[in-house]
Design a protein around this motif. Structure first.
Motif, short mmCIF file in Angstrom:
data_model
loop_
_atom_site.label_atom_id
_atom_site.label_comp_id
_atom_site.label_asym_id
_atom_site.label_seq_id
_atom_site.Cartn_x
_atom_site.Cartn_y
_atom_site.Cartn_z
N ASP A 145 0.58 -1.02 0.09
CA ASP A 145 -0.04 -0.22 -0.01
C ASP A 145 0.77 1.12 -0.13
OD1 ASP A 145 -1.41 2.49 0.57
OD2 ASP A 145 -3.24 1.31 2.16
N PHE A 146 1.19 1.99 -0.63
CA PHE A 146 2.40 2.68 -1.04
C PHE A 146 1.93 4.04 -0.48
CE2 PHE A 146 3.38 6.54 -4.30
CZ PHE A 146 4.62 6.63 -3.51
N LEU A 147 0.18 4.52 -1.05
CA LEU A 147 0.29 5.97 -0.10
C LEU A 147 -0.20 5.71 1.66
CD1 LEU A 147 -3.14 7.15 -2.70
CD2 LEU A 147 -0.45 7.95 -1.96
N LYS A 148 -0.08 4.10 2.19
CA LYS A 148 -0.13 4.14 3.10
C LYS A 148 0.86 4.88 4.05
CE LYS A 148 -1.07 0.37 6.83
NZ LYS A 148 -1.35 -0.45 6.98
N VAL A 149 2.45 3.66 3.16
CA VAL A 149 3.61 4.00 3.53
C VAL A 149 4.31 5.96 3.51
CG1 VAL A 149 5.99 3.48 3.07
CG2 VAL A 149 4.68 2.15 2.67
N VAL A 150 3.51 6.19 2.83
CA VAL A 150 4.07 7.83 2.30
C VAL A 150 3.64 8.90 3.61
CG1 VAL A 150 2.71 10.03 1.26
CG2 VAL A 150 3.74 7.88 0.21
N LYS A 151 2.05 8.01 4.08
CA LYS A 151 1.59 9.11 5.27
C LYS A 151 2.06 8.79 6.74
CE LYS A 151 -3.06 8.92 7.64
NZ LYS A 151 -3.83 8.29 8.55
N GLN A 152 2.74 7.38 6.64
CA GLN A 152 3.50 7.36 7.34
C GLN A 152 5.43 7.68 7.41
OE1 GLN A 152 4.48 2.49 7.35
NE2 GLN A 152 3.10 2.04 9.35
N VAL A 153 5.80 7.95 6.63
CA VAL A 153 6.79 8.59 6.54
C VAL A 153 6.77 10.33 7.22
CG1 VAL A 153 9.02 9.37 4.97
CG2 VAL A 153 7.29 6.83 4.44
N ARG A 154 5.40 10.45 5.83
CA ARG A 154 4.77 11.64 7.22
C ARG A 154 4.58 12.16 8.51
NH1 ARG A 154 2.48 15.17 2.68
NH2 ARG A 154 2.16 16.72 4.17
N GLU A 155 3.69 11.12 9.23
CA GLU A 155 3.82 10.71 10.24
C GLU A 155 4.69 10.45 11.27
OE1 GLU A 155 0.12 9.04 10.78
OE2 GLU A 155 -1.07 10.98 9.28
N MET A 156 5.07 9.73 10.86
CA MET A 156 6.31 8.97 11.69
C MET A 156 7.10 8.99 11.94
SD MET A 156 4.97 5.23 11.33
CE MET A 156 6.33 4.26 12.83
N LEU A 157 7.46 10.17 10.50
CA LEU A 157 9.64 10.36 10.25
C LEU A 157 9.23 11.92 10.55
CD1 LEU A 157 10.32 7.80 8.06
CD2 LEU A 157 10.83 7.81 10.25
N GLY A 158 8.13 12.82 10.78
CA GLY A 158 8.20 13.72 10.88
C GLY A 158 8.50 14.97 9.62
N SER A 159 7.85 14.38 8.45
CA SER A 159 8.85 14.48 7.23
C SER A 159 7.27 14.46 6.04
CB SER A 159 9.93 13.84 6.08
OG SER A 159 9.32 12.77 6.16
N ASN A 160 8.00 16.01 5.32
CA ASN A 160 7.11 15.74 4.04
C ASN A 160 6.87 14.91 2.81
OD1 ASN A 160 4.77 18.04 2.64
ND2 ASN A 160 6.60 19.73 2.47
N ALA A 161 6.54 13.89 3.08
CA ALA A 161 6.52 13.41 1.90
C ALA A 161 6.10 13.10 1.18
CB ALA A 161 6.79 11.64 2.74
N ILE A 162 5.75 13.81 -0.50
CA ILE A 162 5.05 14.18 -1.48
C ILE A 162 5.41 12.93 -2.92
CG2 ILE A 162 4.52 15.43 -3.14
CD1 ILE A 162 3.96 17.37 -0.32
N PRO A 163 4.13 12.38 -2.71
CA PRO A 163 4.46 11.28 -3.99
C PRO A 163 3.97 11.73 -5.43
CG PRO A 163 2.02 10.73 -2.90
CD PRO A 163 2.31 12.57 -2.50
N LEU A 164 5.48 11.56 -5.83
CA LEU A 164 5.54 11.84 -7.57
C LEU A 164 5.19 10.53 -8.71
CD1 LEU A 164 9.28 12.18 -7.91
CD2 LEU A 164 7.49 13.90 -6.79
N GLN A 165 4.11 9.40 -8.11
CA GLN A 165 4.23 8.97 -9.12
C GLN A 165 2.98 8.25 -8.06
OE1 GLN A 165 7.30 5.57 -8.58
NE2 GLN A 165 8.26 6.82 -10.45
N LEU A 166 2.06 7.38 -8.72
CA LEU A 166 0.87 6.57 -8.08
C LEU A 166 0.73 5.13 -8.13
CD1 LEU A 166 -2.51 8.82 -7.64
CD2 LEU A 166 -0.50 8.16 -5.94
N PRO A 167 1.20 4.20 -8.09
CA PRO A 167 1.10 2.82 -8.70
C PRO A 167 -0.19 2.54 -9.24
CG PRO A 167 0.83 2.22 -6.49
CD PRO A 167 0.65 4.38 -6.66
N ILE A 168 -0.21 2.06 -10.27
CA ILE A 168 -1.23 1.24 -11.44
C ILE A 168 -1.24 -0.64 -11.38
CG2 ILE A 168 -1.84 0.93 -13.97
CD1 ILE A 168 -0.63 3.21 -14.71
#
Length: 701
Positions: A145-168
Motif C-alpha cells: 500500500d504505497f499511499l499508506k507508507v507515504v502517510k507513515q513517512v509523513r507522520e512517523m518520521l515527521g517529514s514532508n513526503a510527497i508522491p511523484l508517482q501513483l502505482p497502477i
C-alpha cells in the motif's frame, strides 16, 4: 582532465533490514551495465554481499562503495553507490556512510512501511542534513500500500513526503505508475527487464486521485519558485516539466520535501525511474557548501571547497581487508587531488602516509586509477596507520575534519583460544577486526586475565566469532555473554586525602581536598575544576590530580565497572617542598576516589534496549507476559500489515537468548528488533546480585 562534478552523485541506500536494499543495489549494477547477470540475495549470489556470512545470512554486514555510470538525458553521470547495512547492530556502518555521501535513497517495504530501523537511520540522516528520496519497494507483494507508507513517512518520521508517482495496479497486478510530474501513465516493459517503458493513458478510475495528488505536488514545490506559484494560480496546465523538476530539486536539496517513488526491485520495475530521479533531484558534490574543518596548529576554522585546485583534504570512512590487495581504506575526497604514489598527512597520527595505489571499487573488484579528485570516493592502499574517521590532507595545509562519534559497546563476551597455535593468531585477528569496526572493542579482564570482546549486541558478536573462525581460522571457546554495566554517583561528598610515606631518604607527600559530585547538565566524562587559589598546591601538580581521578574511573567501587561521568572540584590541599612530586598527587587522587565514592551514593547503571516485536494477534498475551517477566516497560502498541507491534524498553541483561524464546512461544511467527537506547540505574536486587557476583569473582581469583 578534471570531470565536471555536476555529473557526480555520491549516494547511499538506507533501509530497514529486509526492505530489499541489496536487491535494489544489484538492480542498479545491472542496469548500469556493470553486472551482466542479476545476482539474487535469496540465491546467495549478490555481488555486493561478497563476504561468506553476508551470502549466508542474506544481510549486508560491511558497507562497500561501488562506482557505476548512468546515462540520463544525454549526459553520463558517475554514481558512487555506498551500500549501508540496515541491521541495528551495524548502526556504526550507516553512521560512517552518512558522513561521506551527499544524497540518500531511502527504501521502505510497501507491506511493512516505516520500521524501527528506518526510524533510527532517518534520525541519523537528519543529523547530517542529508537530502533524500524515498523508494517504496515490494509493490508486487500482497498487502502492498504505497499511499499508506507515504502517510507513515509523513507522520512517523515527521517529514514532508510527497508522491511523484501513483502505482497502477497493486500486488500481483502492479505493472506501472502514473507519473505526477508529467501527468501520464507509464508501464514498464517485460522484454528488457523494465529498462524501457511504454506511455499509456491514465486509467479512468485513477484520474480523480491522480489530479488531486498532482495538485498537492505542485502546491508543495510552488513555494520554491515564484513564476511557478503564479502559473499554479492562473493556469496550472501551463506548468512545464522542467519547471516542476527545478523547483522539486531545490525543495529536495533544502530538505523541505522528500519525493516518494515506488516499484518492485525484484520484478525489475521502477528502479530505473528512481535512478533518473537520483540524477535529477539529489545533490552533486557542488551542491554541498564548502566543508568546515579546523587547523590543528591554530585551532582556527578552515573551509575547503569541492575543487581540485584547493589543497587536498579527505576523510577515511572505512577500513577493510581485501584478500587480494590487503588493507583498503575508503576515502571521500572533499578538495584537491591525490595522485597514486604520493604522500598524505594524517592529522591524528601526525605522520605522513604514502598511498601506493588508488582503486575505484566495484563491489569486490578493483580498477586501479591514477588519481582521485575533489567530490569523489575511492579506496587507497599502501598506508601504515589510518583509522576510521581520520582526516588525510596536504601537509602544507593541515585540516581536521570533524571525526565521527561512535556509541559505546553494551555487551561483552569472554573468549579464550582453544590451542596454543590459536593464541598468536587470535591477537592479530582481533586487532584487524577492531581496526575495521570502531564499535567493537577488545580488552583484558584484569582479575581473570581473560580476553573480553565487546560489541553492540548478540548478533554483532556472533558475526565477529563467525569471522574469527572463517576468515582468520582461529578456534575459540566462549563464555556466557556479559552485560557492560557502568557505575554512576548520585550524591555529593567532600573528602580530604593525605598521602605520606617515609622511606630511607626521601619521602612521598601529597594532600588534597576535593568535592565529588555528579556532572553538570550537558557535560560528560570527568569534569575537573581546579579551584586552588594562592598556590597551596603548585600548579605543576594539578594535572597529576586530574590524571589520578581519570585513571581511577576505569574501575568503580561497587563492582569494578567504569564510572563514566563525575565532577571533581579541587578546593584545597598542601604540599611538602622536598617530598611532594607528581606521582604522589596522582596516588592521592586515586586513593581519594576509592575512599570518597562509596559515600557519594553510587549506583549501578544497566543498558536498556529498545525492542520492537511484530507478532500475530493470537500470541500477543504470551509475548507481553514474557516481556513483563523480563522487567520490560511497555512503550506503546499499534498494528502493521495485520500484525501487532509491541514496543518496549527492556534491560539487556534480561534479553539473552530472547530470539529463540520468542520463536518458541509464537511457533516462529513473531520477529523482533532490538537496539541500545540508554543507561539507567538498576533495581536494588539486580545491583546486589551483580555486586555479589563481582565480589565472588575477585575473591576466587
Amino acid at each position: 582532465m578534471a570531470r565536471d562534478l555536476k555529473y557526480t552523485r555520491n549516494i547511499g541506500i538506507a533501509a530497514h533490514i529486509d526492505a530489499g536494499k541489496t536487491t535494489t543495489t544489484e538492480r542498479i549494477l545491472y542496469y548500469a551495465g556493470v553486472s551482466h547477470k542479476i545476482g539474487e540475495v535469496h540465491e546467495g549470489a549478490a555481488t555486493m554481499d561478497w563476504m561468506a556470512q553476508e551470502q549466508e545470512r542474506g544481510i549486508t554486514i560491511t558497507s562497500a562503495a561501488t562506482t557505476v555510470f548512468w546515462n540520463y538525458r544525454n549526459d553520463k553521470y558517475q554514481v558512487n553507490v555506498i551500500d549501508t547495512p540496515g541491521h541495528v547492530d551495524f548502526t556504526v556502518e550507516v553512521n560512517r556512510s552518512l558522513r561521506v555521501l551527499d544524497g540518500l535513497v531511502f527504501l521502505f517495504s510497501a507491506v511493512d512501511g516505516v520500521e524501527p530501523q528506518s526510524e533510527t537511520n532517518w534520525r541519523l540522516a537528519n543529523n547530517y542534513n542529508v537530502s533524500r528520496i524515498g523508494f517504496v519497494n515490494k509493490m508486487d507483494r500482497s498487502g502492498a500500500d504505497f499511499l499508506k507508507v507515504v502517510k507513515q513517512v509523513r507522520e512517523m518520521l515527521g517529514s514532508n513526503a510527497i508522491p511523484l508517482q501513483l502505482p497502477i495496479g497493486a500486488e500481483d497486478s502492479f505493472k506501472g505508475v502514473v507519473d505526477l510530474v508529467n501527468f501520464r501513465g507509464i508501464v514498464w516493459n517485460e522484454h528488457d527487464k523494465g529498462m524501457t517503458f511504454t506511455e499509456v493513458p491514465i486509467p479512468d478510475d485513477m484520474l480523480e486521485e491522480a489530479t488531486e495528488w498532482r495538485e498537492k505536488l505542485l502546491e508543495a514545490v510552488a513555494e520554491f519558485d515564484d513564476t511557478l506559484m503564479e502559473k499554479f494560480f492562473d493556469d496550472p496546465t501551463q506548468i512545464t516539466e522542467r519547471e516542476v523538476l527545478d523547483a522539486l530539486r531545490q525543495a529536495t536539496l533544502a530538505g523541505k520535501i522528500v519525493p516518494m517513488t515506488c516499484g518492485s526491485s525484484f520484478k525489475n520495475k521502477g528502479v530505473q525511474t528512481m535512478l533518473d530521479y537520483v540524477m535529477e533531484l539529489l545533490p552533486s558534490p557542488l551542491d554541498q557548501e564548502a566543508i568546515k574543518g579546523t587547523n590543528p596548529d591554530t585551532e582556527e576554522e578552515v573551509i575547503r571547497h569541492p575543487d581540485v585546485k584547493e589543497p587536498f583534504a579527505a576523510l577515511a570512512f572505512k577500513i577493510a581487508t581485501d584478500p587480494f590487495v590487503g588493507r583498503l581504506c575508503f576515502i571521500r575526497v572533499y578538495s584537491g587531488n591525490l595522485e597514486a604514489g604520493s604522500y598524505v598527512y594524517n592529522t591524528r597520527s601526525e605522520n605522513k602516509e604514502r598511498i601506493s595505489r588508488i582503486f575505484q571499487m566495484h563491489a569486490n573488484k578493483q580498477n586501479p586509477i591514477p588519481n582521485v579528485g575533489a567530490g569523489d570516493i575511492a579506496a587507497v592502499v599502501g598506508f601504515k596507520d589510518i583509522r576510521t574517521g581520520d582526516t588525510l590532507c596536504d601537509e602544507k595545509a593541515p585540516i581536521v575534519l570533524e571525526s565521527m562519534k561512535f556509541p559505546e559497546p553494551v555487551i561483552g563476551l569472554a573468549i579464550e583460544p582453544k590451542t596454543q597455535a590459536d593464541v598468536d593468531k587470535l591477537g592479530l585477528a582481533l586487532g584487524k577486526l577492531a581496526e575495521e569496526d570502531p564499535t567493537f572493542r577488545v580488552k583484558t579482564d584484569e582479575d581473570t586475565g581473560q580476553t573480553v570482546i565487546e560489541g553492540m549486541g548478540e548478533l554483532h558478536l556472533d558475526i565477529i566469532m563467525d569471522r574469527l573462525k572463517r576468515e582468520f581460522k582461529v578456534e575459540v571457546n566462549q563464555g556466557a555473554p556479559q552485560v557492560a554495566y557502568k557505575e554512576a554517583i548520585t550524591g555529593t561528598v567532600q573528602h580530604r586525602e593525605t598521602y605520606k610515606k617515609q622511606t630511607g631518604g626521601r619521602g612521598k607527600f601529597a594532600d588534597i581536598q576535593v568535592v565529588i559530585s555528579p556532572v553538570d547538565e550537558g557535560k560528560s566524562g570527568l569534569q575537573f575544576e581546579n579551584e586552588i587559589v594562592g598556590g597551596s598546591i603548585p600548579r605543576e601538580y594539578i594535572p597529576s590530580v586530574q590524571k589520578g581521578f581519570d585513571a581511577a574511573m576505569a574501575n568503580g567501587v561497587l563492582a569494578g565497572y567504569p564510572v563514566t561521568d563525575m565532577k571533581v572540584r579541587l578546593i584545597d590541599g598542601s604540599f611538602h617542598p622536598v617530598d611532594s612530586d607528581s606521582l604522589s598527587f596522582e596516588i592521592a587522587a586515586r586513593a581519594a576516589f576509592r575512599e570518597a565514592l562509596p559515600k557519594a551514593k553510587p549506583v549501578l547503571m544497566e543498558p536498556i534496549m529498545k525492542i520492537e516485536v511484530l507478532t500475530p494477534e493470537e500470541n500477543m498475551g504470551d509475548v507481553m507476559g514474557d516481556l513483563n517477566r523480563r522487567r520490560g516497560q511497555l512503550q506503546g502498541m499499534d498494528t502493521r500489515a495485520g500484525s501487532q507491534v509491541i514496543k518496549a524498553m527492556v534491560p539487556l541483561s534480561e534479553m539473552f537468548g530472547y530470539v529463540t524464546q520468542l520463536r518458541t512461544i509464537t511457533s516462529g511467527r513473531a520477529t523482533s528488533t532490538m537496539e541500545f537506547d540508554h543507561y539507567e540505574p538498576a533495581p536494588r536486587n539486580v545491583q546486589e546480585e551483580v555486586i555479589a557476583k563481582s565480589k565472588g569473582k575477585s575473591s576466587n581469583s
